[in-house]
Design an enzyme around this catalytic site. Structure first.
Site, PDB file in Angstrom:
ATOM      1  N   LEU A 256       2.747   6.975  -3.415  1.00 19.29           N
ATOM      2  CA  LEU A 256       3.248   5.794  -2.706  1.00 19.29           C
ATOM      3  C   LEU A 256       2.456   4.551  -3.117  1.00 19.29           C
ATOM      4  O   LEU A 256       1.238   4.517  -2.986  1.00 19.29           O
ATOM      5  CB  LEU A 256       3.129   5.986  -1.193  1.00 19.29           C
ATOM      6  CG  LEU A 256       3.826   7.212  -0.613  1.00 19.29           C
ATOM      7  CD1 LEU A 256       3.816   7.130   0.916  1.00 19.29           C
ATOM      8  CD2 LEU A 256       5.244   7.355  -1.142  1.00 19.29           C
TER       9      LEU A 256
ATOM     10  N   ASN B 203      -7.185  11.706   8.458  1.00 23.20           N
ATOM     11  CA  ASN B 203      -6.126  12.034   7.510  1.00 23.20           C
ATOM     12  C   ASN B 203      -6.412  11.295   6.198  1.00 23.20           C
ATOM     13  O   ASN B 203      -6.507  10.075   6.184  1.00 23.20           O
ATOM     14  CB  ASN B 203      -4.781  11.579   8.100  1.00 23.20           C
ATOM     15  CG  ASN B 203      -3.661  11.626   7.077  1.00 23.20           C
ATOM     16  OD1 ASN B 203      -3.695  12.405   6.131  1.00 23.20           O
ATOM     17  ND2 ASN B 203      -2.652  10.784   7.280  1.00 23.20           N
TER      18      ASN B 203
ATOM     19  N   LYS C 151      -1.542  -4.041  -4.714  1.00 27.45           N
ATOM     20  CA  LYS C 151      -2.842  -3.406  -4.461  1.00 27.45           C
ATOM     21  C   LYS C 151      -3.214  -2.372  -5.520  1.00 27.45           C
ATOM     22  O   LYS C 151      -4.343  -2.366  -6.020  1.00 27.45           O
ATOM     23  CB  LYS C 151      -2.827  -2.764  -3.068  1.00 27.45           C
ATOM     24  CG  LYS C 151      -4.099  -2.013  -2.742  1.00 27.45           C
ATOM     25  CD  LYS C 151      -4.283  -1.770  -1.258  1.00 27.45           C
ATOM     26  CE  LYS C 151      -3.336  -0.756  -0.671  1.00 27.45           C
ATOM     27  NZ  LYS C 151      -3.648  -0.477   0.741  1.00 27.45           N
TER      28      LYS C 151
ATOM     29  N   ALA D  85       4.158   1.199  -2.782  1.00 23.95           N
ATOM     30  CA  ALA D  85       5.038   0.063  -2.514  1.00 23.95           C
ATOM     31  C   ALA D  85       4.512  -0.871  -1.429  1.00 23.95           C
ATOM     32  O   ALA D  85       5.077  -1.926  -1.197  1.00 23.95           O
ATOM     33  CB  ALA D  85       6.420   0.571  -2.118  1.00 23.95           C
ATOM     34  N   GLY D  86       3.425  -0.469  -0.798  1.00 26.14           N
ATOM     35  CA  GLY D  86       2.912  -1.262   0.325  1.00 26.14           C
ATOM     36  C   GLY D  86       2.587  -2.682  -0.100  1.00 26.14           C
ATOM     37  O   GLY D  86       2.353  -2.955  -1.271  1.00 26.14           O
TER      38      GLY D  86
ATOM     39  N   ARG E  74      -3.855  -6.830   3.325  1.00 26.14           N
ATOM     40  CA  ARG E  74      -5.282  -7.016   3.604  1.00 26.14           C
ATOM     41  C   ARG E  74      -6.098  -7.323   2.342  1.00 26.14           C
ATOM     42  O   ARG E  74      -7.235  -7.763   2.420  1.00 26.14           O
ATOM     43  CB  ARG E  74      -5.842  -5.760   4.302  1.00 26.14           C
ATOM     44  CG  ARG E  74      -5.319  -5.594   5.713  1.00 26.14           C
ATOM     45  CD  ARG E  74      -5.549  -4.188   6.267  1.00 26.14           C
ATOM     46  NE  ARG E  74      -4.565  -3.219   5.787  1.00 26.14           N
ATOM     47  CZ  ARG E  74      -4.523  -1.943   6.163  1.00 26.14           C
ATOM     48  NH1 ARG E  74      -5.424  -1.473   7.003  1.00 26.14           N
ATOM     49  NH2 ARG E  74      -3.596  -1.131   5.688  1.00 26.14           N
TER      50      ARG E  74
ATOM     51  N   ASN F 293     -26.224 -10.866 -49.123  1.00 22.45           N
ATOM     52  CA  ASN F 293     -27.064 -11.630 -48.214  1.00 22.45           C
ATOM     53  C   ASN F 293     -26.340 -12.923 -47.859  1.00 22.45           C
ATOM     54  O   ASN F 293     -26.084 -13.751 -48.723  1.00 22.45           O
ATOM     55  CB  ASN F 293     -28.411 -11.939 -48.872  1.00 22.45           C
ATOM     56  CG  ASN F 293     -29.370 -12.502 -47.838  1.00 22.45           C
ATOM     57  OD1 ASN F 293     -30.077 -11.774 -47.147  1.00 22.45           O
ATOM     58  ND2 ASN F 293     -29.350 -13.827 -47.686  1.00 22.45           N
TER      59      ASN F 293
ATOM     60  N   TYR G 103      -1.277   8.695  -1.631  1.00 22.20           N
ATOM     61  CA  TYR G 103      -1.185   7.242  -1.509  1.00 22.20           C
ATOM     62  C   TYR G 103      -1.893   6.607  -2.705  1.00 22.20           C
ATOM     63  O   TYR G 103      -2.979   7.040  -3.098  1.00 22.20           O
ATOM     64  CB  TYR G 103      -1.825   6.772  -0.198  1.00 22.20           C
ATOM     65  CG  TYR G 103      -1.129   7.298   1.055  1.00 22.20           C
ATOM     66  CD1 TYR G 103       0.163   7.825   0.980  1.00 22.20           C
ATOM     67  CD2 TYR G 103      -1.749   7.267   2.286  1.00 22.20           C
ATOM     68  CE1 TYR G 103       0.811   8.299   2.119  1.00 22.20           C
ATOM     69  CE2 TYR G 103      -1.107   7.737   3.428  1.00 22.20           C
ATOM     70  CZ  TYR G 103       0.172   8.257   3.344  1.00 22.20           C
ATOM     71  OH  TYR G 103       0.793   8.720   4.458  1.00 22.20           O
ATOM     72  N   GLY G 104      -1.275   5.567  -3.221  1.00 20.17           N
ATOM     73  CA  GLY G 104      -1.799   4.938  -4.432  1.00 20.17           C
ATOM     74  C   GLY G 104      -3.098   4.172  -4.241  1.00 20.17           C
ATOM     75  O   GLY G 104      -3.667   3.666  -5.206  1.00 20.17           O
TER      76      GLY G 104
HETATM   77  C1  UD1 Z   1      -2.349   5.783   6.023  1.00 21.68           C
HETATM   78  C2  UD1 Z   1      -2.020   6.908   7.005  1.00 21.68           C
HETATM   79  C3  UD1 Z   1      -3.293   7.269   7.756  1.00 21.68           C
HETATM   80  C4  UD1 Z   1      -4.362   7.684   6.777  1.00 21.68           C
HETATM   81  C5  UD1 Z   1      -4.588   6.634   5.705  1.00 21.68           C
HETATM   82  C6  UD1 Z   1      -5.458   7.196   4.609  1.00 21.68           C
HETATM   83  C7  UD1 Z   1       0.302   6.722   7.723  1.00 21.68           C
HETATM   84  C8  UD1 Z   1       1.222   6.310   8.795  1.00 21.68           C
HETATM   85  N1  UD1 Z   1      -0.994   6.509   7.928  1.00 21.68           N
HETATM   86  O1  UD1 Z   1      -2.716   4.646   6.746  1.00 21.68           O
HETATM   87  O2  UD1 Z   1      -3.041   8.329   8.672  1.00 21.68           O
HETATM   88  O3  UD1 Z   1      -5.587   7.948   7.462  1.00 21.68           O
HETATM   89  O4  UD1 Z   1      -3.346   6.219   5.105  1.00 21.68           O
HETATM   90  O5  UD1 Z   1      -5.770   6.231   3.661  1.00 21.68           O
HETATM   91  O6  UD1 Z   1       0.755   7.271   6.731  1.00 21.68           O
HETATM   92  N2  UD1 Z   1       3.196   2.399   1.361  1.00 21.68           N
HETATM   93  C9  UD1 Z   1       4.455   2.288   0.809  1.00 21.68           C
HETATM   94  N3  UD1 Z   1       5.463   1.796   1.561  1.00 21.68           N
HETATM   95  C10 UD1 Z   1       5.316   1.429   2.848  1.00 21.68           C
HETATM   96  C11 UD1 Z   1       4.023   1.553   3.422  1.00 21.68           C
HETATM   97  C12 UD1 Z   1       2.990   2.040   2.648  1.00 21.68           C
HETATM   98  O7  UD1 Z   1       4.645   2.619  -0.372  1.00 21.68           O
HETATM   99  O8  UD1 Z   1       6.290   1.016   3.479  1.00 21.68           O
HETATM  100  C13 UD1 Z   1       2.086   2.917   0.533  1.00 21.68           C
HETATM  101  C14 UD1 Z   1       1.007   1.884   0.298  1.00 21.68           C
HETATM  102  O9  UD1 Z   1       1.216   1.212  -0.936  1.00 21.68           O
HETATM  103  C15 UD1 Z   1      -0.262   2.728   0.246  1.00 21.68           C
HETATM  104  C16 UD1 Z   1       0.072   3.957   1.064  1.00 21.68           C
HETATM  105  O10 UD1 Z   1       1.475   3.973   1.212  1.00 21.68           O
HETATM  106  O11 UD1 Z   1      -0.576   3.131  -1.067  1.00 21.68           O
HETATM  107  C17 UD1 Z   1      -0.593   3.940   2.424  1.00 21.68           C
HETATM  108  O12 UD1 Z   1      -0.197   2.795   3.156  1.00 21.68           O
HETATM  109  P1  UD1 Z   1      -1.218   1.992   4.030  1.00 21.68           P
HETATM  110  O13 UD1 Z   1      -0.506   0.882   4.692  1.00 21.68           O
HETATM  111  O14 UD1 Z   1      -2.441   1.662   3.252  1.00 21.68           O
HETATM  112  O15 UD1 Z   1      -1.562   3.097   5.158  1.00 21.68           O
HETATM  113  P2  UD1 Z   1      -2.848   3.161   6.066  1.00 21.68           P
HETATM  114  O16 UD1 Z   1      -2.723   2.187   7.158  1.00 21.68           O
HETATM  115  O17 UD1 Z   1      -4.055   3.091   5.225  1.00 21.68           O
HETATM  116 CA    CA Z   2      -4.439   2.685   3.053  1.00 23.36          CA
END
Ligand code: UD1
Ligand code: CA
Length: 466
Positions: A8, A169, A22, A10-11, A15, A376, A100-101
């Site tokens: 994942l 987690n 990111k 796409a976030g 922050r 040289n 997660y990426g």
């Molecule tokens: C998330 C977990 C949390 C865990 C933590 C570990 C959930 C609900 N929570 O929280 O339990 O402890 O990771 O690091 O899963 N992303 C998408 N699309 C979206 C939202 C997020 O692709 O709509 C991707 C982001 O790019 C990111 C990853 O998912 O790589 C995690 O998203 P992020 O918002 O960072 O989750 P956390 O709040 O860190």
């Molecule tokens: Ca995160």
């Protein structure tokens, strides 16, 4: 075996306060997403799908052919992101790893532990957990009997008792693919953030389908994730430590690891010494018995055994066996410094081949040139390679001598064994073994200064000057 992975990415990474996605932020010189793809590659999975946001062309470019891309149009949470990847999963996918990426330190062997736990009977999913000193911002894992996970609660939804839990987690899971699909259909955004949480699939599966196992990571440093740039610096620190320790154990001496930067894709030979302030970047490859630094920056450099590079910058170039570069040299892209050659202080080399044993010891600019063996090149020599419009080539033959402060107006050739006298401006080719002198003759006026001084003294007397 039908094993897939979904990463994942796409976030919005709000922050990070960045114009860049990111997962594109580099850790030890390599985008976070690439670290993850490299580790996944070691597992030999059947497929990898990366979920990106709309207009994330940079991410798509880095992913390239290494994975399939799924686009999540709106960022409605981690569960929603996984839904976006489902259409890409192979029909024969039995198990799917979700990561997660933004956690680039995870190792293939750890993901493998999760995959192994997933093969146990009755297991619908496994989640990698970690016990950490500071769980702030992370999802807390509520455990049941034995290794069974009951559910994961996000910090924003947690009660004070749940917040006190230090088992978190990591965001790395292995699911039975059909069960994940089923659980996703039952997700609801009924939480503090109004998002589809992937974590809610675990409680659904635990309640309705089968076991969800928690697998605790051996080293919590491996799962550190990046939400802001303070965490980015911390993850960089951890990765740097991992890299220098790896190379130290391979037989590289790192005098001061705190002030040495080894890129993730760099390779270093045995008994090489890295002095403080060395930055090795990109695809730099260093041979054995070299000494790098203090204070040197090498980017995509290839350095053969026994070379010495001190207080210098080397970009996209090759430094051959036993050559010495620096202090204070600048070797720009496309250069080849031959065996035992010497590039000294305040010398700039660009797109130039320097032959075996050739010396360019001080204060010179040599660009777009082919310099032979045993040459040289004196102090202050300049290849005048640019006419304001185009670049021109200079050839300096084997065993020739180019005196101090010579300008070589390119295109021009100095033949092998030729001798160009100091201060010459060379506009025509110098044949082999020839002697070239191109400067005006010296005029010496005997007693001229004495006469002038006495003339001035008389003048002052007459005018009453002091
Ligand atoms: C998330 C977990 C949390 C865990 C933590 C570990 C959930 C609900 N929570 O929280 O339990 O402890 O990771 O690091 O899963 N992303 C998408 N699309 C979206 C939202 C997020 O692709 O709509 C991707 C982001 O790019 C990111 C990853 O998912 O790589 C995690 O998203 P992020 O918002 O960072 O989750 P956390 O709040 O860190
Ligand atoms: Ca995160």
């Amino acid at each position: 075996m039908g094993r897939s992975a979904i990463v994942l990415a796409a976030g919005l990474g709000t922050r990070m306060k960045s114009k860049q996605p990111k997962v594109m932020h580099p850790v030890c010189g390599k985008p976070m997403i690439s670290h993850i793809l490299d580790e996944l590659q070691l597992l030999g999975l059947e497929q990898v799908v990366v979920v990106v946001g709309p207009q994330q062309d940079e991410v798509a470019a880095v992913v390239g052919q290494r994975a399939q891309l799924a686009v999540q149009d709106r960022q409605l949470g981690t569960g929603h992101a996984v839904m976006a990847a489902l259409p890409y999963l192979r029909a024969d996918s039995e198990t799917v790893v979700v990561l997660y990426g933004d956690a680039p330190l995870v190792r293939a062997q750890t993901v493998n532990r999760l995959l192994e736990a997933k093969t146990l009977p009755q297991v619908a999913a496994c989640v990698l957990t970690a016990r950490v000193a500071d769980p702030r911002g992370l999802g807390r894992v509520i455990m049941g009997v034995a290794d069974r996970v009951v559910r994961i609660v996000e910090e924003k939804d947690a009660t004070p008792e749940e917040e006190a839990i230090d088992l978190i987690n990591t965001g790395i899971y292995a699911f039975a693919t059909p069960l994940l699909k089923m659980a996703l259909q039952n997700l609801h955004p009924d939480n503090a953030q109004g998002e589809y949480y992937l974590t809610d699939t675990l409680s659904y599966l635990a309640n309705n389908v089968g076991q969800v196992l928690g697998v605790e990571v051996a080293d919590p440093r491996e799962i550190a994730s990046v939400n802001d740039r303070v965490q980015l610096a911390y993850v960089e620190h951890l990765m740097r430590e991992r890299l220098w320790q790896y190379w130290a154990l391979q037989g590289v001496t790192i005098v001061d690891p705190e002030h040495t930067y080894i890129g993730a894709d760099v390779k270093i030979g045995q008994d090489t010494v890295l002095m403080p302030g060395s930055l090795l970047e990109g695809n730099t490859v260093i041979g054995e018995d070299c000494v790098i630094g203090p204070e040197s920056r090498l980017v995509n450099a290839r350095v053969a055994s026994g070379a010495r590079i001190e207080k210098s910058v080397v970009l996209d170039s090759f430094v051959d066996v036993g050559a010495r570069v620096g202090p204070f040299a600048y070797v720009r892209p496309g250069s080849e410094i031959g065996p035992e050659a010497r590039i000294g202080d305040f010398v700039e080399i660009k797109n130039t081949r320097v032959g075996t044993g050739t010396k360019i010891s001080h204060l010179a600019y040599v660009g777009d040139a082919d310099v032979g063996e045993g040459v040289n090149v004196g102090c202050g020599v300049i290849t005048v390679n640019y006419d304001g419009e185009r670049k021109h080539h200079t050839v300096i033959g084997n065993g020739s001598f180019v005196g101090s402060n010579v300008n070589l107006i390119a295109p021009v050739r100095v033949g092998a064994g030729a001798y160009v006298t100091a201060g010459s401006t060379i506009t025509d080719d110098v044949p082999e073994d020839a002697f070239a002198i191109a400067r005006s003759r010296q005029v010496t006026k005997e007693n001229y200064v004495k006469a002038w001084k006495s003339h001035r003294a008389t003048e002052k007397l007459e005018k009453g000057e002091q």
